[in-house]
Design a protein around this motif. Structure first.
Motif: not given
Ligand SMILES: NC(=O)c1ccc[n+]([C@@H]2O[C@H](COP(=O)([O-])OP(=O)(O)OC[C@H]3O[C@@H](n4cnc5c(N)ncnc54)[C@H](O)[C@@H]3O)[C@@H](O)[C@H]2O)c1
Length: 360
Positions: A269-273, A278-279, A289-291
């Protein structure tokens, strides 16, 4: 039923103080009843942020003792420079008022041991300002991992690529003696996130870092700043999870400032800020899957921390009212500083530092 108004006093009204003012203005039932800061210009700016209507309700105290002795103040927010926190905290805890202290709790191992022990016995709410937990995409990331989205967590990589340290009142943040060092000052946020996500005790820290690009030409009374501006840090936890932090403070051109990746035995799980994406990438079948996690516009506008201060204030206020738990307590503040100090020592001595060298 109308709720009791909670009257806040602000100790230190610089950049972070203004962010607290902007957020408290949005909290129903919160009143800014007092401010104190030794620099008149900081007081004037705080009054400007308060605006004509609220400025008159906020008493200006000559010092923290005067504020802490006033029964009209229910809770204090400490956002003075890092090197003042330990002394301010000793007084604030003795006053019995509710306390929200900006990170880091202290800048030395002796002080952080002392104030965290005092804070644990404090009868009021004691809360450490670890805002990053409250950025909505980060909060969702933390929750998903806790709920088993990626199976058993094994690796956690945090990257912060951002702008250099900003100017501060009196330039206090240019020297490690005042801040605890970059790995304490800035990176305590990330060590806190590591502990929160990994749910284990750190065992050892290896940090390679130095000041290589920023501040090299700056002089303060002839002295050159001594703060790390880039580093890689590896942390081993006692449940076998490894975590790393990649910090670069001359990367303001980056699309995202924070990127966090967690890998478990069944997925990643990745998160980008600030993108807010989130991927989720399961191992089998391969199907990333991206949300997206949106942040309320009001919360975003009230600060520079992707809405985090707003949500942190809501949670703190709930705790003060006895309607919610203390979510970031003395222990969290203690461990974030211990890990930061271990990283500073590691970078200086160019060796892995056992946490047992610092923690009791
Ligand atoms: N949680 C976060 O994300 C975050 C972000 C920025 C800053 N901070 C923390 O907030 C604190 C303040 O940082 P800042 O960026 O606002 O710095 P700043 O220099 O802009 O403001 C600090 C203010 O404190 C005042 N001050 C100095 N000594 C004082 C004392 N003894 N009592 C009361 N006030 C005093 C200064 O005059 C100044 O107005 C620091 O601990 C910093 O680490 C946290």
């Amino acid at each position: 039923m109308t709720q009791k108004t909670i009257r806040y006093g602000l100790i230190g009204t610089g950049m972070m103080g203004y962010e607290h003012i902007n957020n408290l203005k949005l909290m129903p039932g919160a009143e800014i009843a007092g401010i104190t800061d030794p620099v008149p210009q900081s007081i004037q700016l705080a009054q400007a942020f308060l605006g004509d209507e609220l400025k008159d309700k906020a008493k200006v105290y000559p010092d923290r003792q005067a504020m802490l002795g006033d029964p009209n103040i229910d809770a204090v927010l400490i956002s003075s420079p890092n090197f003042t926190h330990a002394d301010v905290l000793r007084d604030a805890i003795a006053s019995g008022k509710h306390v929200l202290c900006e990170k880091p709790l202290a800048t030395t191992i002796e002080d952080v041991r002392d104030v965290s022990a005092l804070a644990k016995r404090h009868k009021g709410v004691f809360w450490v300002g670890m805002e990053y937990r409250y950025m909505p995409p980060a909060a969702r990331f933390i929750e998903e991992i806790a709920q088993g989205k990626i199976g058993r967590l094994q690796m956690l990589a945090i990257r912060e690529h951002r702008f250099p340290f900003l100017k501060k009142v009196g330039d206090w943040n240019r020297f490690s003696k005042n801040t605890g060092g970059t790995m304490v000052e800035k990176c305590c946020h990330f060590f806190d996130l590591m502990r929160l996500i990994v749910k284990a005790k750190p065992v050892r820290v290896y940090c390679s870092g130095a000041m290589d690009v920023n501040h090299l030409d700056e002089r303060y009374d002839g002295r050159v700043p001594d703060i790390i501006d880039n580093s890689y840090t590896i942390v081993d936890f006692d449940n076998g999870v490894r975590a790393m932090l990649d910090l670069c403070m001359f990367a303001e051109g980056s699309k995202n400032q924070e990127e966090i990746a967690a890998v478990g035995d069944s997925g990643k799980l990745e998160v980008f800020i600030p993108d807010g994406d989130l991927v989720f990438s399961p191992r089998r079948p391969k199907n990333p899957q991206t949300f997206h996690v949106a942040v309320d516009e009001t919360a975003l506008r009230a600060g520079t921390h992707h809405g985090a201060s707003y949500y942190q204030h809501q949670a703190f206020l709930r705790a003060v009212r006895g309607e919610g738990p203390v979510e970031v307590g003395a222990d969290d503040g203690y461990w974030a500083v211990v890990m930061g100090l271990a990283a500073e020592r590691s970078a200086k001595e160019r060796r892995a530092v056992e946490i047992s060298e610092l923690a009791l």
